[in-house]
Design an enzyme around this catalytic site. Structure first.
Site, short mmCIF file in Angstrom:
data_model
loop_
_atom_site.label_atom_id
_atom_site.label_comp_id
_atom_site.label_asym_id
_atom_site.label_seq_id
_atom_site.Cartn_x
_atom_site.Cartn_y
_atom_site.Cartn_z
N SER A 1 5.60 8.54 9.82
CA SER A 1 6.74 8.76 8.95
C SER A 1 7.58 9.88 9.52
CB SER A 1 6.28 9.15 7.54
OG SER A 1 7.36 9.57 6.73
N TYR B 1 1.21 13.26 1.23
CA TYR B 1 1.71 12.17 2.07
C TYR B 1 2.19 12.71 3.41
CZ TYR B 1 4.76 8.42 3.73
OH TYR B 1 5.38 7.47 4.49
#
Length: 257
Positions: free
Chosen positions: A143, A156
């Site tokens: 990400s 996350y």
């Protein structure tokens, strides 16, 4: 036009929705024989059936990547169906929302269990197979928040940062075995679950939410799953033959700032 993945066998985790589904369908169109995993059998079987109806080869395997027995079974069933595995896309993952103080121990553990342990397990189990067959390609879904901080999504972001450095370390370990390991780093990408996410304390339509998120990016819009899938295809194909240990940013310019 020649198919970019002709005669290749691809194993994709988390292939029943979002980026995973888009990549599963794209790889099939590009000539790969597909095995893909997911927790939900009904959409998985539907996607596999649709690929086969278009002349492709696809099997769905119900599995969870944080369970070593499921990972082994996924690989075994792929080998039983196709005899080899050329490409692994470690896509399965979860998004956990919350600041560090808001994140419970259970949420933290679950996030790392899926996002990091799942990638670790699938990669560890598949490396001997790729080495024995003379090489292969692994793409990990990280990400942009694994490169820069994601406030409000601390667990996350931390887990995706771990995926980035796992990618680089493994790439160095297996480079001479003709195994390439790279990571895709998507930015904000429109997926179906967004419709149920809470992004603001004030009421907003779904379209207004998308517009607001897009406005925050240099490119002026959020990405599509198809755009991310095409980037995964680049890393999986021979077009990126001299790339390993790389993190490919596909984030609308977010990390360029």
């Amino acid at each position: 036009m020649a198919h970019r993945l002709a005669n290749k066998v691809a194993l994709i985790t988390g292939g029943t929705s979002g980026i995973g589904e888009a990549t599963t369908r794209l790889f099939a169109r590009e000539g790969a024989k597909i095995a893909f995993t997911g927790r939900r059998r009904e959409p998985g079987e539907k996607i596999a059936s649709e690929i086969r109806s278009l002349g492709g080869e696809a099997i769905f395997i119900a599995a969870e990547v944080n369970r070593v027995e499921d990972c082994r079974r996924s690989i075994d069933e792929t080998l039983a169906a196709y005899g080899r595995i050329d490409l692994l896309f470690n896509n399965a993952g979860i998004v956990t929302q919350g600041t560090l103080e808001e994140t419970s121990e259970e949420e933290w553990a679950r996030t790392f269990d899926v996002n990091v342990k799942g990638t670790y397990l699938m990669t560890k189990l598949i490396l001997p197979i790729m080495r024995a067959q003379g090489g292969g390609v692994i793409v990990n879904n990280a990400s942009d928040w694994g490169i820069v901080g994601g406030p409000g999504y601390t667990a996350y972001s931390a887990s995706k940062g771990a995926v980035v450095l796992l990618t680089k370390s493994v790439a160095l370990e297996v480079a001479r075995d003709h195994i390439r390991v790279n990571a895709i780093c998507p930015g904000d990408t429109l997926v179906e679950r967004w419709r149920n996410d809470k992004w603001s304390d004030r009421p907003m339509s779904f379209e207004d939410k998308l517009a607001a998120m897009g406005e925050a990016l240099p490119i002026g819009r959020v990405g599509t799953v198809e755009e991310i899938a095409r980037s995964v295809l680049f890393l999986a194909s021979d077009d990126s033959a001299f790339m390993t240990g790389a993190t490919l940013m596909v984030d609308g310019g977010n990390t360029a700032r």
